[in-house]
Design an enzyme around this catalytic site. Structure first.
Site, PDB file in Angstrom:
ATOM      1  N   ASP A 190      51.476  40.568  40.375  1.00  0.00           N
ATOM      2  CA  ASP A 190      52.314  41.284  41.334  1.00  0.00           C
ATOM      3  C   ASP A 190      52.304  40.607  42.701  1.00  0.00           C
ATOM      4  O   ASP A 190      51.554  39.660  42.940  1.00  0.00           O
ATOM      5  CB  ASP A 190      51.826  42.732  41.470  1.00  0.00           C
ATOM      6  N   TYR A 223      39.982  38.951  35.395  1.00  0.00           N
ATOM      7  CA  TYR A 223      40.376  39.211  36.774  1.00  0.00           C
ATOM      8  C   TYR A 223      39.139  39.531  37.609  1.00  0.00           C
ATOM      9  O   TYR A 223      38.143  40.067  37.097  1.00  0.00           O
ATOM     10  CB  TYR A 223      41.331  40.404  36.860  1.00  0.00           C
TER      11      TYR A 223
END
Length: 265
Positions: free
Chosen positions: A72, A130
Site C-alpha cells: 500500500d 513483513y
C-alpha cells in the site's frame, strides 16, 4: 505457378518465425514514502510504473512486470520480486548498473535471476515476511520508516497474542473490507515482537497475507500492549471474522516487506 511446400518445410518455417521468450526475476528494494504503493494506478506515482518505465526504455521493448504482491501507499520493501519476459539474453551486470543509474534514489535493483518460463513471482512464492517498526521515542531521523507511539507497550502480552495467531487460519477480521479474494485463510509460520533499543519490531511470516492484514494485526496488538484489549477478547475478534471488531490500522510508513521465498531462488 504455385510452389508446393513439404510438411517439413512448413514446420521449419513456423519454428523459425517463433520468438523464444525468456523469463527473469527482478530482485529489488524501495522506500515507499513517495509512492502510492506498488501497483500501477491512474494519476498516481507507483513503484511498478517507475520500474516498468525504466526497464522498457533500457531494453527498448515494452516490458510488463508482475510483482510478488502489492504494497500500500507508504509501505517499504527490503526484498521484493517481480518477473518479466524478454525475447533476448542480456548482460545482467550491465543492465543492473544501467537500471540503478536510471532509477530514482529510493528504488534499488539488487539482482536479476534467469528462471524457467513458467516461473511466477506471485503464485510460486512459498512465504512472505513483513516487519513493522514502532519507535517509542520521537526520532526526527526515522519519521518516514517508523511509527511513533509514545505510550508504553507490554511486549509480553503482545507475544502471548502472537501465540494465539498460530491457532487460527481464517483472518477475515484483519482483512480490508470488500476484499476480492477466494479465501481468507492464511498459514502463519512466525510472529514475534522484539525490543530493539528505543524501538520495537513486529516480525510475521506466512504463506500469504490479506490486504491490510499486517497493519490491522499490529493495531489490534498495540491495544493489547496498552491493555485496552484482553487476550480473550483477541480470540473473540478473530472468531468474529468482522473487521470492525479488530483494532485500528497502523500507518503504512512503519511496514516493510523483508523477504519472499521461492523453491528455486
Amino acid at each position: 505457378m504455385k510452389i508446393k511446400l513439404s510438411p517439413f518445410s512448413i514446420i521449419f518455417a513456423i519454428y523459425k518465425s517463433k520468438e523464444i521468450v525468456l523469463r527473469y526475476f527482478l530482485e529489488f528494494a524501495y522506500n515507499g514514502t513517495h509512492y502510492h504503493g506498488w501497483q500501477i494506478q491512474p494519476n498516481a506515482k507507483t513503484v511498478q510504473e517507475t520500474l516498468t518505465t525504466a526497464l522498457s526504455l533500457l531494453l527498448k521493448n515494452p516490458i510488463e512486470l508482475v510483482g510478488a504482491g502489492r504494497t500500500d501507499a507508504g509501505v517499504h520493501a527490503k526484498k521484493m520480486f517481480a518477473h518479466f519476459d524478454y525475447i533476448e539474453t542480456f548482460e545482467t551486470e550491465e543492465l543492473l548498473k544501467k537500471l540503478n543509474s536510471f532509477l530514482p534514489k529510493d528504488i534499488a535493483v539488487h539482482n536479476i535471476h534467469p528462471v524457467a518460463t513458467d516461473a511466477h513471482a506471485r503464485f510460486d512464492a512459498l512465504t512472505r515476511t513483513y516487519e513493522y517498526h514502532i519507535t517509542l521515542e520521537k526520532d526526527v531521523f526515522s519519521d518516514e520508516t517508523r511509527w511513533y507511539q509514545h505510550r508504553p507497550l507490554n511486549l509480553d502480552l503482545m507475544n502471548e497474542a502472537c501465540k494465539i495467531l498460530f491457532e487460527y487460519e481464517d483472518f477475515e477480521c484483519f482483512s480490508k473490507t470488500n476484499s476480492d479474494v477466494f479465501t481468507f485463510n492464511c498459514t502463519i509460520f512466525n510472529a514475534v515482537w522484539e525490543q530493539k533499543e528505543s524501538h520495537v519490531v513486529f516480525t510475521i511470516t506466512a504463506n500469504r497475507f490479506l490486504r491490510n492484514m499486517v497493519r490491522a494485526i499490529v493495531g489490534t496488538m498495540v491495544n493489547i500492549g496498552m491493555q485496552k484489549t484482553s487476550l480473550s477478547e483477541f480470540r473473540t475478534i478473530i472468531e468474529s471474522k468482522n473487521r470492525s471488531k479488530a483494532g485500528f490500522s497502523v500507518p503504512g510508513k512503519g511496514l516493510f516487506l523483508t523477504q519472499v521465498t521461492y523453491p528455486y531462488i
